[in-house]
Design an enzyme around this catalytic site. Structure first.
Site, PDB file in Angstrom:
ATOM      1  N   THR A 193      31.194  35.444  55.180  1.00  0.00           N
ATOM      2  CA  THR A 193      30.991  34.115  55.342  1.00  0.00           C
ATOM      3  C   THR A 193      30.139  33.368  54.017  1.00  0.00           C
ATOM      4  O   THR A 193      29.371  34.021  53.690  1.00  0.00           O
ATOM      5  CB  THR A 193      29.960  33.777  56.855  1.00  0.00           C
ATOM      6  OG1 THR A 193      28.839  34.312  56.616  1.00  0.00           O
ATOM      7  CG2 THR A 193      30.811  34.309  57.806  1.00  0.00           C
ATOM      8  N   SER A 324      50.377  38.624  31.698  1.00  0.00           N
ATOM      9  CA  SER A 324      49.798  37.964  30.388  1.00  0.00           C
ATOM     10  C   SER A 324      50.557  38.307  29.159  1.00  0.00           C
ATOM     11  O   SER A 324      51.110  39.291  29.247  1.00  0.00           O
ATOM     12  CB  SER A 324      48.214  38.476  30.203  1.00  0.00           C
ATOM     13  OG  SER A 324      47.684  38.065  28.842  1.00  0.00           O
TER      14      SER A 324
END
Length: 486
Positions: A193, A324
């Site tokens: 959380t 990439s």
């Protein structure tokens, strides 16, 4: 003497003058003017096939209604009916050329449909395209109609047809997440959380939550589909029904219901219905809700798969392409990323719908074309985004079980499960000690004499930590049979 070459154009005339139209074109002068006036998006209305089909359905229903009430003879009505059916069946869609964004409140779209269907009908009758003395796009194909009732009705029908495919794909995506919930039902992990460690759960529970939220969205979208069922056919220009027979509205509704298989109803106040676009706003906002929740799920997938070495690294997304041009071996979460971007576009489209709905004046909203385009685009992109998320990502997700197990074993958050037995204050103190000393919580509880080793082991079992087996009656559980139900 050599014979003359066949004419390459035909001459058509409107209130502004005459134009040469390609002889093989099914569209006519009104469409030609619109193509010249609105070279904005370079996207014709045919990019939304369900809108084209819906326009043909409206023309077909009107032809049948006009014949039934006696304002159009049987021969012409039958020709229009059969020509419209060919468009419904997928023919001639390339002839719907006007741009999706256009001035005129949709008049160009309506005239494009009138001209194409009329010229198909003329050809079927053995006549030349453009022989409007026999069959007119306006006097016959557009009989008892105005753009201002045809266009919004066609948009609503088209959106209803398009929504079906979105709902089908949404449910397939829900099932895909549910399958993963079953596959991961026994994989314990640390919950989080505010991006901080929380109590344990299973990876299956996390994926079950994804499936549930998509199921709720399916319900909301299905409920909002009914907003598209109220139509204003028979309103003509502003809702007063000028130029129509008194029986036209109920009769055309009857035929539209038969043709579309939708539970259409005629609006109670046609003046209000002709100027109001509130249903489009509500429908668009529900699409945005679905898009935002889908984007949140994709954010979670990107976080959970981040790394692979220095991130969460809890799950593996399928490697779809090199990530990439400079870093060898890098693979990016490109599928969730593209879904995120679709969600952003849907949110922007919803704002466009809101502004366009507000900007209408008096008896008509002139901006329904951008409303229609925005919602059709949102549905189309979302459907395709859901497909690629399911097929190219979710179906291939795997769990890093060893890493997840190690993280749970080292987590201080497990002490929450012991608070009913040792109290919050003692649990908080021991949690702080565990963090400072890097020691095991269970050992500290036993050493403090608060619980026996057997009691600690029992309460910190995977089933109890994840709530699959209740510690107290107040803790909600997800039964294992619910995890595998599809």
């Amino acid at each position: 003497m050599a014979s003359a070459a066949p004419a390459l154009t035909r001459t058509e005339t409107d209130s502004l003058g005459s134009m040469e139209i390609p002889v093989d074109a099914y569209w006519g002068i009104h469409t030609a003017r619109a193509d010249a006036n609105f070279p904005i998006t370079k996207r014709p209305i045919s990019v939304y096939p369900d809108l084209v089909v819906a326009l043909a359905m409206v023309k077909q229903a009107s032809a049948r209604a006009n014949r039934e009430i006696g304002v159009l003879d049987a021969e012409r009505a039958d020709l229009i009916d059969r020509a419209a059916q060919r468009v419904i069946d997928g023919e001639f869609h390339d002839q719907f050329t006007v741009g999706v964004i256009q001035g005129g409140a949709g008049t160009s779209t309506n005239m494009n449909a009138n001209e194409v269907i009329t010229n198909i009908a003329l050809e079927m009758a053995g006549r030349e395209k453009g022989d409007y003395g026999f069959l007119s796009p306006i006097d016959h194909t557009n009989r008892s109609q105005s753009t201002n009732d045809v266009y919004p009705t066609a948009v609503k029908i088209g959106l209803s047809l398009t929504l079906r495919s979105l709902l089908e794909e949404l449910d397939l995506l829900r099932v895909s997440f549910l399958n993963k919930a079953h596959e991961f039902h026994d994989v314990l992990k640390v919950g989080r959380t505010q991006l901080q460690d929380a109590v344990p759960m299973t990876l299956g529970q996390e994926f079950h939550g994804f499936a549930s939220t998509l199921g709720y969205d399916h319900t909301r979208l299905t409920e909002n589909a009914s907003l598209m069922f109220e139509i204003n056919m028979g309103a003509t220009a502003i809702g007063t029904g000028i130029t129509t027979h008194a029986d036209y509205a109920p009769v055309v509704l009857k035929h539209l219901r038969e043709i579309t298989a939708l539970d259409l109803v005629t609006a109670g106040d046609l003046v209000e219905a002709t100027s109001d676009t509130g249903s489009f706003m509500s429908f668009s906002s529900t699409l945005k809700r679905n898009a935002m929740k889908l984007s949140k799920i994709c954010n979670d997938l990107r976080l959970l798969s981040s790394g692979p070495q220095a991130g969460f690294g809890e799950i593996n997304l399928p490697a779809m392409q090199a990530g990439s041009s400079i870093m060898p071996g890098k693979v990016n979460p490109v599928i969730p990323e593209v879904v995120n971007q679709v969600a952003f576009a849907v949110a922007g489209a919803d704002m466009t719908v809101t502004m366009a709905a507000e900007a209408g004046q008096l008896q008509l909203n002139a901006f329904e074309p951008v409303i229609a385009h925005s919602i059709f685009q949102s549905i189309t992109w979302m459907r395709q985004a859901m497909w690629t998320l399911r097929v190219n990502c979710v179906d291939g997700i795997t769990a890093n079980r060893d890493r997840l197990g190690a993280m749970v074993g080292a987590s201080v958050g497990v002490i929450t499960a012991l608070t009913p037995f040792i109290g919050y204050a003692a649990a908080a103190a021991l949690a702080k000690t565990a963090l400072l000393t890097n020691r095991n919580v269970a050992d500290l509880v036993v050493e403090a004499g608060l619980m026996s080793r057997d009691e600690v082991v029992k309460q910190l079992s995977p089933a109890r930590l994840s709530g699959l087996e209740a510690i107290t009656a107040a803790i909600p559980v997800i039964a294992s049979e619910d995890l595998i139900e599809i």
